[in-house]
Enzyme design. Structure first.
Site, PDB file in Angstrom:
ATOM      1  N   ILE A 139      92.715 -17.856  73.886  1.00 47.94           N
ATOM      2  CA  ILE A 139      92.297 -17.973  75.277  1.00 47.94           C
ATOM      3  C   ILE A 139      90.934 -17.308  75.409  1.00 47.94           C
ATOM      4  CG2 ILE A 139      92.909 -17.591  77.686  1.00 47.94           C
ATOM      5  CD1 ILE A 139      94.899 -19.337  76.032  1.00 47.94           C
ATOM      6  N   LYS A 140      89.953 -18.061  75.899  1.00 47.90           N
ATOM      7  CA  LYS A 140      88.592 -17.538  76.017  1.00 47.90           C
ATOM      8  C   LYS A 140      88.404 -16.836  77.364  1.00 47.90           C
ATOM      9  CE  LYS A 140      85.011 -19.920  74.467  1.00 47.90           C
ATOM     10  NZ  LYS A 140      84.068 -21.064  74.251  1.00 47.90           N
TER      11      LYS A 140
END
Length: 380
Positions: A139-140
């Site tokens: 997850i960025k």
């Protein structure tokens, strides 16, 4: 073509592709890049998805189904992008298994409009992790001031994170601290730290773009001599900061006591990831931000054009980072002596980065909305 890419990989640089589309997955092209060109990970962003969704008919059936259900454009966007990331993660799964979770990763970004909202970013990260539902998803989360506690909270919940939009050395150190704090939180809750991974995406080419513009304004011979050197210098000093916490691959730099405690508990180090490695200035070598940033335990995520350029004519000569710390500091010091403020440069880049991400996200929403309208089933 792959000899240089193999050498790069052998030097400890994980080669990731900064691109994804449904066509790349279904055509087998992604599998070819993995099998033949040493690609071991994927990063995505709103611009990449916008180009894919607006130009690839392979999305039509899903978009038509979503339109028939009358979902909102935000929900449709998440369903479409999560499907691509999930499918790409499945293609990458053998790499993930073979590397013990270190590589074989596919990144998906939180809504950049939440970049300054800690609680909403954490909530979005949890939702995306649930929606993609693959152990090799990243997850960025952007490394804004409000993103730092979101990184800690997300990692503390056992979610693997790609921290993005890092430009400054001070912010990079804060990112490392946020990651370690998240691991400590997860440890206190009895989680298995070995399942949590992270990379810190340090942006490269944009630093040269901004500083070179200011050097041009100075206009002296000394300023011209410094052009196109700041980005590599900045990234090399970031790697020095990485070694100060996590230690060096050859054992010459001892890791911090804080990290040693976490490592004994099973934690994984947070690798530096070189992002924005396609050159913006056509006068520069197209492999510059790859060949000059070779160091163990790093990731370089490249557009396919850069990947192929490296494979075709990249010269990989071994570690090009660790012997250059003094020279890198000298470059940034010289830039500062010309009246160019490093702190101002990196703040401008962060602010512009968030704005560009938001603009790309809005374009992605608009493209998705247009496709929903185009493919809405006609009433019988």
């Amino acid at each position: 073509m792959t000899d240089a890419l193999k050498r790069l990989s052998d030097e400890g640089v994980a080669i990731w592709l900064d691109d994804l589309s449904r066509h790349k997955i279904s055509s087998g092209h992604l599998g070819e890049l993995i099998d033949e060109h040493h690609v071991v990970g994927i990063t995505t962003n709103p611009t990449i998805f916008q180009k894919a969704i607006s130009s690839d008919e392979k999305y039509d059936q899903q978009v038509s189904d979503l339109a028939a259900r009358g979902v909102t454009v935000d929900e449709a966007l998440r369903m479409i992008t999560a499907a691509d990331v999930r499918d790409a993660a499945d293609v990458m799964r053998p790499v993930y298994e073979a590397t013990g979770g270190k590589d074989g990763r596919v990144s998906i970004e939180v809504d950049p409009r939440l970049a300054h909202n800690t609680k909403a970013t954490v909530a979005e990260a949890r939702q995306l992790a649930w929606l993609v539902d693959r152990p090799n998803a990243f997850i960025k989360i952007p490394a804004t001031k409000n993103g730092l506690p979101a990184i800690t909270e997300t990692v503390g919940k056992g979610i693997s994170v790609n921290v993005t939009l890092i430009f400054s050395l001070d912010r990079y150190r804060e990112v490392i601290d946020a990651y370690l704090s998240g691991l400590e939180k997860a440890k206190s809750l009895g989680m298995d730290l070995s399942t949590i991974h992270s990379v810190a995406s340090f942006f490269v080419s944009r630093v040269d773009t901004e500083i070179d513009k200011r050097l041009d304004a100075v206009g002296t011979d000394e300023a011209r001599e410094l052009k196109s050197k700041s980005a590599v210098a900045n990234a090399r000093l970031a790697y020095q900061a990485y070694e100060e916490v996590f230690g060096s691959a050859d054992g010459s730099v001892e890791p911090s006591e804080r990290w040693q405690t976490l490592e004994r508990a099973g934690a994984n180090g947070q690798r530096p990831l070189w992002a924005s490695t396609g050159v913006k200035d056509p006068s520069l070598p197209d492999t510059l931000y790859v060949t000059e940033l070779v160091a163990p335990n790093t990731v370089n995520t490249m557009p396919e054009a850069t990947l192929r350029a490296v494979g075709d004519h990249g010269e990989i000569t071994g570690d090009t980072v660790r012997a250059s710390y003094a020279d890198a500091k000298a470059v940034l010091d010289a830039v500062g002596k010309l009246g160019i403020s490093y702190d101002d440069v990196v703040q401008v880049l962060e602010d512009e980065g968030v704005e560009k991400f938001e603009a790309s996200w809005n374009e992605l929403l608009a493209s998705t909305e247009a496709e929903l309208k185009r493919l809405t089933p006609k009433e019988a």
